[in-house]
Structures are given as C-alpha cells and as structure tokens.
Design a protein around this motif. Sequence first.
Motif, short mmCIF file in Angstrom:
data_model
loop_
_atom_site.label_atom_id
_atom_site.label_comp_id
_atom_site.label_asym_id
_atom_site.label_seq_id
_atom_site.Cartn_x
_atom_site.Cartn_y
_atom_site.Cartn_z
N PRO A 59 3.18 25.72 -37.76
CA PRO A 59 4.45 25.83 -38.49
C PRO A 59 4.63 24.80 -39.61
CG PRO A 59 4.82 26.02 -36.13
CD PRO A 59 3.39 25.62 -36.30
N LEU A 81 6.35 33.79 -49.95
CA LEU A 81 7.37 33.76 -48.89
C LEU A 81 8.37 34.91 -48.99
CD1 LEU A 81 7.88 32.00 -46.43
CD2 LEU A 81 9.47 30.64 -47.79
N GLU A 84 7.04 37.94 -47.49
CA GLU A 84 6.52 37.69 -46.14
C GLU A 84 5.03 37.93 -46.05
OE1 GLU A 84 9.06 39.88 -43.33
OE2 GLU A 84 9.57 37.90 -42.57
N ASN A 88 3.80 34.87 -40.25
CA ASN A 88 5.03 35.21 -39.53
C ASN A 88 5.22 36.72 -39.38
OD1 ASN A 88 7.56 34.39 -38.28
ND2 ASN A 88 8.55 35.29 -40.08
N LYS A 92 7.07 38.90 -35.85
CA LYS A 92 8.45 39.38 -35.96
C LYS A 92 8.71 40.47 -34.92
CE LYS A 92 10.61 40.05 -39.66
NZ LYS A 92 11.08 40.61 -40.94
N ASP A 123 3.82 29.50 -42.15
CA ASP A 123 5.23 29.77 -42.40
C ASP A 123 6.07 28.94 -41.43
OD1 ASP A 123 7.80 30.94 -42.64
OD2 ASP A 123 6.92 32.87 -43.19
N SER A 125 8.85 29.54 -40.45
CA SER A 125 9.60 30.45 -39.57
C SER A 125 8.93 30.66 -38.22
CB SER A 125 9.79 31.81 -40.27
OG SER A 125 10.55 31.67 -41.45
N LEU A 128 10.94 29.65 -35.26
CA LEU A 128 11.89 30.63 -34.73
C LEU A 128 11.17 31.75 -34.00
CD1 LEU A 128 14.26 30.90 -37.82
CD2 LEU A 128 14.58 29.52 -35.76
N ALA A 129 9.99 32.11 -34.50
CA ALA A 129 9.24 33.19 -33.87
C ALA A 129 8.90 32.85 -32.43
CB ALA A 129 7.96 33.47 -34.66
#
Length: 295
Positions: A59, A81, A84, A88, A92, A123, A125, A128-129
């Motif tokens: 990350p 980004l 995408e 990531n 998702k 990424d 993100s 969060l993933a």
Amino acid sequence: MYQQIELPFEKRGKNGKIVSFINMKGGVGKTTLSVGVADFLAHYRGDTNLKVLIIDADPQFNATQALLDSYYEGDYFKDILPVEKTINKLFKPQVQFSQQYQSPSPEEMIIQLSSNLHIVCGDLSLVLANKSSDYTHIKRLKRFIKDNSLREIYDLIIIDCPPTLTIYTDSALFASDYYLIPNRIDRYSIIGISSLQKAIGNLTGEEDINLECLGLIYTILDDELTQKQQEMKDSFEAKEEVQQIYIFTSYTSNVKDIQVGKQGPIPTRYKKSREDLEDICAELIDRIEQGVSDE
C-alpha cells in the motif's frame, strides 16, 4: 497520457516464474531490492535481458513511485489512478453478485515502462481493500496471471509485498512459485523471519500450493562488519528458523548515495549497487534454474 502496452499482447511461449519479495519486518530494503532486481534483469544483462513484470502489492506503493519517476512520462495521479489502472482493481468488491467475476485484461492493469520492464502499479487504497475484501479474493492475483497467460509473456514476475499480514499478502504468496526474504542485520531481525515462516506455514497448510523459499538476502550491509554487527549476524544465523533457510552469498551494500537520492531511488543507477545486483541476480537465476528442491 500513460504509455500503452504493445498490442496485440504477445505470448512468447515462456514459462515465467513468480517470486514474492517479503519480510514481516519493515525497513529492511525490500522494495529497493525488488526494484533493483527487476531493473537489472530487464536492462543490464546485455543480450540476456529478461522480460520482467513487477507487481506492487504494498500500500505504500514505493516501488511504483521509484519506477514511474525513472521511466514514466505521464502523471500517476492524473493518468493512472483515476482510471484505476492499479492492483486495487483486483480487490474491489463486486457490485453485482449476479455477474460472474472476470479478471481484468493486461491492458486494464499493466503499464509499460520499457520494452522489457512492465508494472502493475500499487495503490494506497489497498489499505481499505484489506478491510472490505472477502477472503475468496486471495485467488484473484493468481487468476489474473493465469487468465491472461502472463507466464507465457514474462520471464519473471516479481511481487513487492507489504510487511504485514493482509489479504493481498496472502494473495501474492498464493500466486507465487517462490518467496525471497530481504533482511537487514539488527537485533530484531529474527522477529520478521519467525512471523513470516509462521504465516507461510499457515497458508500452505490451508491451501494446496507449492511455495518454496529461494533464500535470504542480506541488505544494506557494511562491507566490513563491526564486532557487534558480526555477533548479531552470528546469533541470527544460529536460530533454528534461519538454519532452515538458504542464505545468499551475495548481498546489497550500504550505499549512502541511495539514501539521499543523488541519482534517484533505483539502485542500478549507482555503480556499487549495480555490481551487487549483478551478483544477486546471477545467484537468484541460478537458484531458480537449478531448482530449490534439488539441494
């Protein structure tokens, strides 16, 4: 605009191997080593250059930043980004569960840095993933590689893993043939190794995978160790967990210019580091070609 991959995406009949670079302890030079090995194998072996894909599963996405700064003419935050075109995309959650999951195409995921070096960008993100992903997503990276026949396109696929136990750490290891342990000598070195071996033992125990350890590479090592450093090294190598691991004879030196970034963050830009990487890559390729299980 970002650089497009050559189309059609050519299968070349290769049988590429997949190696995760991993240690459960941070600050060991893991990303610097993975980036250096990928860059050296792709660009510094003359007529024997390899076609390499590096997958940034950390990350912090430091591997992405280092390689894009050196090779990419576009802007990560403007070109990559927003669409995408990062790892990531694999983690998702599905919006419509009635639709069967389908792996992204190489064109949706991979950035061409040079003819021989490509990257799946990291990424932030992914943080969060890890909180939202179903554990079944552990197979997504392996499926992406298989569905797109990436082993037939690349000689080597390198995965830069995070120093934490997450769903994408497991996903990287699940997809890999081998794992490689970068390690810096300090009094806490054994903690990262112990945690890693337990994690891999749990993963291989739960899943039907054949994951082999290529070995441990010392990083950021002084050419002349102090007595204290030598004692820590000897103590580390005496541990039961370490005695079961092959230790590379080659290592990366403590090159202070890399720390201050005089010529950028990629170690191949520095003479001493490039010499280290030449030795490491030769030993690494030999380990893969000779077969770890044949020892």
